[in-house]
Scaffold this active site. Structure first.
Site, PDB file in Angstrom:
ATOM      1  N   VAL A  14       5.328 -26.377  94.823  1.00 23.32           N
ATOM      2  CA  VAL A  14       6.489 -25.904  94.062  1.00 23.32           C
ATOM      3  C   VAL A  14       7.104 -24.675  94.725  1.00 23.32           C
ATOM      4  O   VAL A  14       8.331 -24.561  94.836  1.00 23.32           O
ATOM      5  CB  VAL A  14       6.098 -25.607  92.596  1.00 23.32           C
ATOM      6  CG1 VAL A  14       7.275 -25.011  91.827  1.00 23.32           C
ATOM      7  CG2 VAL A  14       5.602 -26.878  91.902  1.00 23.32           C
ATOM      8  N   ARG A  99       3.842 -21.190  77.671  1.00 25.31           N
ATOM      9  CA  ARG A  99       4.862 -22.113  77.173  1.00 25.31           C
ATOM     10  C   ARG A  99       4.964 -22.223  75.657  1.00 25.31           C
ATOM     11  O   ARG A  99       6.051 -22.326  75.116  1.00 25.31           O
ATOM     12  CB  ARG A  99       4.613 -23.517  77.740  1.00 25.31           C
ATOM     13  CG  ARG A  99       4.964 -23.630  79.201  1.00 25.31           C
ATOM     14  CD  ARG A  99       4.762 -25.070  79.654  1.00 25.31           C
ATOM     15  NE  ARG A  99       4.769 -25.169  81.101  1.00 25.31           N
ATOM     16  CZ  ARG A  99       4.079 -26.078  81.790  1.00 25.31           C
ATOM     17  NH1 ARG A  99       3.319 -26.978  81.140  1.00 25.31           N
ATOM     18  NH2 ARG A  99       4.142 -26.107  83.094  1.00 25.31           N
ATOM     19  N   CYS A 128       6.401 -30.704  83.975  1.00 26.35           N
ATOM     20  CA  CYS A 128       7.339 -31.522  84.749  1.00 26.35           C
ATOM     21  C   CYS A 128       7.774 -32.788  84.016  1.00 26.35           C
ATOM     22  O   CYS A 128       8.967 -33.124  83.985  1.00 26.35           O
ATOM     23  CB  CYS A 128       6.721 -31.889  86.100  1.00 26.35           C
ATOM     24  SG  CYS A 128       5.024 -32.475  86.009  1.00 26.35           S
ATOM     25  N   HIS A 241       8.132 -38.451  89.323  1.00 26.15           N
ATOM     26  CA  HIS A 241       7.541 -39.119  88.163  1.00 26.15           C
ATOM     27  C   HIS A 241       8.544 -40.122  87.596  1.00 26.15           C
ATOM     28  O   HIS A 241       9.755 -39.864  87.601  1.00 26.15           O
ATOM     29  CB  HIS A 241       7.224 -38.106  87.062  1.00 26.15           C
ATOM     30  CG  HIS A 241       6.108 -37.162  87.381  1.00 26.15           C
ATOM     31  ND1 HIS A 241       5.284 -37.302  88.472  1.00 26.15           N
ATOM     32  CD2 HIS A 241       5.661 -36.070  86.705  1.00 26.15           C
ATOM     33  CE1 HIS A 241       4.381 -36.326  88.468  1.00 26.15           C
ATOM     34  NE2 HIS A 241       4.596 -35.561  87.411  1.00 26.15           N
TER      35      HIS A 241
END
Lengths: 331, 331
Positions: A14, A99, A128, A241
């Site tokens: 990333v 989060r 993600c 994905h």
């Protein structure tokens, strides 16, 4: 003066993408400070023609920085994000650590950019799979109110980091050379196989990844009662994905209306040509900032159901690009 | 006297498995007559210590046979199954040609063995994805009445035949040797990719494979109004299909009740160990006659929802084994 930006986890999958995106961004960056673990110290990474050194994290590492993007895992974020914040930087954190904390905004700019206003120094970047999904769901939700989401995923190995990419490559090489395949990073063989996401299964029967998707979508949408069921599966794909999605909406939509909504939605690219069998795939999505959506059709099993299939680059929209979008929105 | 059995498509992936299963079956077979296309004529295939020749199909090819298993595609079945039937044999047909004809039973022995009684010389073997799914759904349906099924698949390349298996192998070899990958059998690269099943998309927005799954499950279950939505996706796996399944039942079931029902169900093997992360995979299902079911949990998005994940060998339960089971049931 210019922006002073730090990247923690600069050598990871990333981090590397974040540096490239900042390079492309034309932001007035006067300093890019790169951090990684001790074994990367001494390496250099190119940025706008300069070779930047990699430093180790320390208590004073963040002094003078305006923004720090963290992508080095939860324990690093837990320890160092508060330090970066105390140093006066705004933290954009890719880990799952902050989060679900109520005072930390969890932001996908296409969905809830307004939440950035209430930040207290730390902003969380979503999982993600959740980030990619949210971009496709939100424009539909705005028009027709989503009442239920059922999602099954096809997740690339790069979500599990550089070691996992190497593991798939090694297993393929062993297959071609006729050598035995022994899983090391993943608990099961990943070449020519698919398996339930390797995060531990919790009390409710869902694994860590599935719980993240369900909880984070609810938080991003400010929709704590959203009915959502996720099944997260790993597939032998290197990057991007994919997700098979079925939704129920309060207001009936047909396929054409849904296609029309999605084709105008920010961050979405409709790739849906049934006549030529041309639909989203992880290969098509790799390297793209947009989420590719196709196979848009009515769910024949429900009077107000819609089904679709999407692919999104989990290193870009699922991580680095979403972080850079947050940074741009803050400016 | 013994049984006289014919196999049409004896050199294909399903034919080869059918011959092995007949060998293991201990059925009193006095003759096994093998058929394939002209380019296989002259080859021999071993059966119970004998080397059997391969013949070409003709009008008189089936004389004296009791049963003929067809697995050579729809056009061969369309032309020759009626001839085999006229010759006095009972046809078990693996192609899709007869499956939805009202006077042809479509049979998964674990579900609707009784339908065999009404056969008129031709019995249809279901689509592989439908057959595997039906074995897991039926025992739940008997106890709790399934009202809706949402299924997303992870389908192996061997469902598309020997050429598709070779294509995946070739693409892997090219990857390892650094050569360009050019799709030939499939419309898209299959290595490190997933894509929507390559059957054409019909008027209703569903592709051929999805329509088969939906229509065939309804016929096998004698449940023409079953609400079912299928998304069929190809993955880079050699053998065994997997399916992510969410159902709604009329009677509420919890995960433990569902696990208990499935653990007693014929043709099902519960592989569901959340503590050790041990669940169905196509590698575990390859070579097994049973359908492996795991990740059994409540669907948190519906008051009477259950979610699970299954893997089944589409060449065995999805084709050859189901055909041999039909043959055994007829005896």
């Amino acid at each position: 003066m210019g922006l002073k930006i730090g990247i923690v986890g600069a050598t990871g999958a990333v981090g590397v993408e974040a540096i490239k995106l900042l390079e492309e961004s034309k932001l007035p960056i006067s300093e890019l400070r790169l951090f990684a673990s001790s074994r990367s110290v001494g390496k250099k990474i190119g940025f706008l023609g300069e070779e930047l050194p990699i430093a180790e994290l320390s208590f004073h590492a963040f002094k003078g920085l305006d923004f720090v993007i963290f992508s080095a895992g939860s324990s690093v974020s837990q320890q160092f994000a508060p330090i970066a914040k105390e140093s006066g930087a705004i933290v954009i954190d890719n880990s799952s650590f902050f989060r679900l904390q109520p005072n930390v905004p969890l932001v996908v700019p296409e969905v809830n950019k307004e939440d950035l206003k209430s930040h207290k120094g730390i902003i969380a970047n979503p999982n993600c799979t959740a980030a990619i999904l949210s971009v496709a769901l939100w424009p539909i939700h705005l028009v027709a109110t989503i009442e239920r989401v059922i999602v099954s995923t096809y997740q690339a190995v790069s979500g599990a980091g550089a070691k996992a990419i190497l593991e798939l490559e090694t297993q393929l090489r062993h297959f071609v050379y006729g050598k035995p395949i022994v899983p090391e990073v993943f608990p099961e063989q990943i070449a020519f196989n698919v398996f339930s996401h390797n995060s531990p299964v919790t009390e409710n029967g869902y694994n860590g990844e599935e719980n993240k998707v369900m909880q984070e979508i609810r938080k991003i949408f400010h929709y704590p009662n959203l009915n959502i069921c996720a099944t997260c599966i790993r597939v032998p794909v290197f990057r991007a994905h994919s997700e098979s999605v079925v939704i129920e909406t309060a207001k009936k939509l047909d396929a054409q209306q849904t296609r029309s909504i999605l084709s105008k939605a920010p961050g979405v690219l409709v790739v849906d040509d049934p006549q030529n069998g041309y639909f989203p795939t992880p290969l098509k999505a790799s390297g793209k900032k947009e989420v590719l959506v196709g196979r848009i059709r009515e769910d024949l099993s429900h009077p107000r159901g819609i089904a679709f299939f999407l692919s999104g680059d989990q290193l870009l929209k699922g991580a680095a690009w979403n972080a850079v979008q947050i940074l741009q929105a803050l400016l």
